[in-house]
Design an enzyme around this catalytic site. Structure first.
Site, PDB file in Angstrom:
ATOM      1  N   LYS A   1       5.916 -15.888   6.952  1.00  0.00           N
ATOM      2  CA  LYS A   1       5.544 -14.658   7.646  1.00  0.00           C
ATOM      3  C   LYS A   1       5.274 -15.034   9.092  1.00  0.00           C
ATOM      4  O   LYS A   1       5.012 -16.200   9.399  1.00  0.00           O
ATOM      5  CB  LYS A   1       4.279 -14.083   7.008  1.00  0.00           C
TER       6      LYS A   1
ATOM      7  N   GLY B   1      -0.302   8.617   0.073  1.00  0.00           N
ATOM      8  CA  GLY B   1       0.583   8.245   1.184  1.00  0.00           C
ATOM      9  C   GLY B   1       2.018   8.614   0.861  1.00  0.00           C
ATOM     10  O   GLY B   1       2.615   8.067  -0.064  1.00  0.00           O
ATOM     11  N   VAL B   2       2.560   9.589   1.622  1.00  0.00           N
ATOM     12  CA  VAL B   2       3.933  10.026   1.351  1.00  0.00           C
ATOM     13  C   VAL B   2       4.827   9.719   2.557  1.00  0.00           C
ATOM     14  O   VAL B   2       5.562  10.567   3.047  1.00  0.00           O
ATOM     15  CB  VAL B   2       3.990  11.519   0.930  1.00  0.00           C
ATOM     16  N   GLY B   3       4.723   8.482   3.039  1.00  0.00           N
ATOM     17  CA  GLY B   3       5.582   8.002   4.122  1.00  0.00           C
ATOM     18  C   GLY B   3       6.933   7.609   3.545  1.00  0.00           C
ATOM     19  O   GLY B   3       7.415   8.207   2.575  1.00  0.00           O
ATOM     20  N   ASN B   4       7.523   6.562   4.109  1.00  0.00           N
ATOM     21  CA  ASN B   4       8.888   6.174   3.708  1.00  0.00           C
ATOM     22  C   ASN B   4       9.008   5.892   2.216  1.00  0.00           C
ATOM     23  O   ASN B   4       9.911   6.379   1.555  1.00  0.00           O
ATOM     24  CB  ASN B   4       9.316   4.935   4.502  1.00  0.00           C
ATOM     25  N   VAL B   5       8.081   5.099   1.690  1.00  0.00           N
ATOM     26  CA  VAL B   5       8.173   4.743   0.263  1.00  0.00           C
ATOM     27  C   VAL B   5       7.627   5.879  -0.603  1.00  0.00           C
ATOM     28  O   VAL B   5       8.262   6.283  -1.581  1.00  0.00           O
ATOM     29  CB  VAL B   5       7.405   3.436  -0.040  1.00  0.00           C
TER      30      VAL B   5
END
Ligand code: NAD
Length: 345
Positions: free
Chosen positions: A69, A169-173
């Protein structure tokens, strides 16, 4: 940890650290995070723990990749420039492929496009010729298959029809996961700090809305954290009213010892790095000849792998997180043994 590389470039102001945790299974693949750290030591601790998690994630995903990382120290809103990203790309290139970078918070696919001007060791940029691009749908699909494995363990069936799933959380994923769950006939509860986005998703799927600070308390069959980490803490743990916690977010547990507490409370916790490996599998295959359906088939096997973890956790009366850690370490150690055997001939 095999290696820390400190990258400093006075011309662009670049200050970054690459951590290569373990390359036993292959080159270390892991995203670059850009954020402000109070001290270099804080950045070092963060990158070290993130790199270790990538070793476990790649090992459990069955990939021929190690864990690494990187962090760029700075405010992505103010300090991210083309010259800084390209200077960083040159450092990555100099590592000769021991480390392959990708997206993380503060670094998006367009930044990877920029970094790629200086290095071939970067994945997760914009799609080129139908390959690559956003890994979130793959992550969501892996989470869906992981949820099915959990449902089989807890409810005796992978069937999600009628199951109440709360998605934080309803973002990209999260929103891709909502689509998969709605297609399966699950009843959705959603929450997001971005109210406009939440409203749109709520209308699209006929979901019920819950305020962000209440969502972890909601009565549901499955709670799916798809926002940020630190969702399960000493304070929030007694407030969960579900039998499964399984989602895409990294570092869901504020502390790994909470995995035992969840186990004692009979809440099945799907280890984050096992269930959310779909995106890693997706970007790892960017430069292979695998087709999209082939890659998604590999992602789908996250369900089988998680089922193995859960079965062993049952046998050992242990939390799935500790079992997953053991299984990841066992895979790395067995390949290490194989390599040392080979080199002795
Ligand atoms: P994203 O930024 O697109 O979506 C996150 C959403 O969560 C946003 O809509 C945000 O408004 C919302 N949010 C933030 N705080 C919240 C809170 N307290 N309560 C409710 N909602 C909140 O991110 P993403 O790409 O969808 O990733 C989601 C999580 O999954 C992150 O933790 C990420 O590290 C992890 N993850 C993502 C991928 C991937 O392929 N994108 C892969 C592995 C892990």
């Amino acid at each position: 940890m095999e290696e820390f590389v400190f990258c400093r470039d006075s011309e662009t102001g670049l200050q970054a650290i690459v951590a290569i945790h373990d390359t036993t299974l292959g080159p270390a693949l892991g995203g670059t995070r850009m954020k402000v750290y109070a001290t270099e030591k804080e950045a070092l601790l963060d990158v070290a723990s993130l790199a270790r998690a990538m070793t476990y994630k790649a090992a459990m995903a069955g990939l021929d990749l190690g864990g690494g990382k990187a962090v760029i120290i700075g405010d992505p809103e103010k300090e991210k420039t083309e010259s800084l990203l390209r200077a960083y790309g040159r450092f990555v290139e100099r590592l000769g492929g021991r480390y392959i970078t990708s997206v993380d918070s503060g670094i998006n696919q367009y930044d990877i496009d920029c970094i790629r001007r200086e290095t071939k060791y970067a994945v997760g940029g914009s799609a080129v010729g139908g390959r690559g691009g956003c890994p979130s749908p793959a992550t969501a699909y892996g989470v869906l298959e992981g949820i099915r494995a959990c449902a089989t363990q807890v409810y005796g069936s992978p069937e999600l029809k009628g199951k109440v799933v709360a998605v934080q959380g309803v973002g990209n994923v999260g929103r891709a996961l909502c689509q998969y769950l709605a297609d399966e006939g699950a009843k959705l509860i959603i929450s997001d700090v971005n109210k406009a986005l939440g409203q749109e998703i709520m209308n699209r799927f006929g979901a019920r809305w819950v305020e962000p600070d209440e969502v972890h308390k909601v009565t549901c069959d499955i709670f799916s954290p798809c926002a940020l980490g630190n969702v399960v803490t000493e304070e929030t743990l007694p407030e969960f009213d579900c039998r499964i916690i399984a989602g895409a977010a990294n570092n869901v547990l504020a502390d790994n010892s909470l995995a035992d507490r969840l186990h004692e409370s009979e809440i099945l916790y799907a280890p984050d790095y096992v269930i959310n490996a779909g995106g890693l599998i997706y970007v790892a295959n960017e430069n292979t000849s695998c087709t999209s359906p082939e890659i998604m088939a590999v992602v789908g096997r996250i369900g089988e792998r998680l089922a193995q973890v859960l079965a062993r956790a049952n046998r050992e009366d242990s939390s799935p997180l500790w079992v997953a850690d053991k299984m990841a370490e066992e895979r790395v150690q067995s390949v290490k043994g194989l390599l040392s055997l080979r080199s002795s001939f």
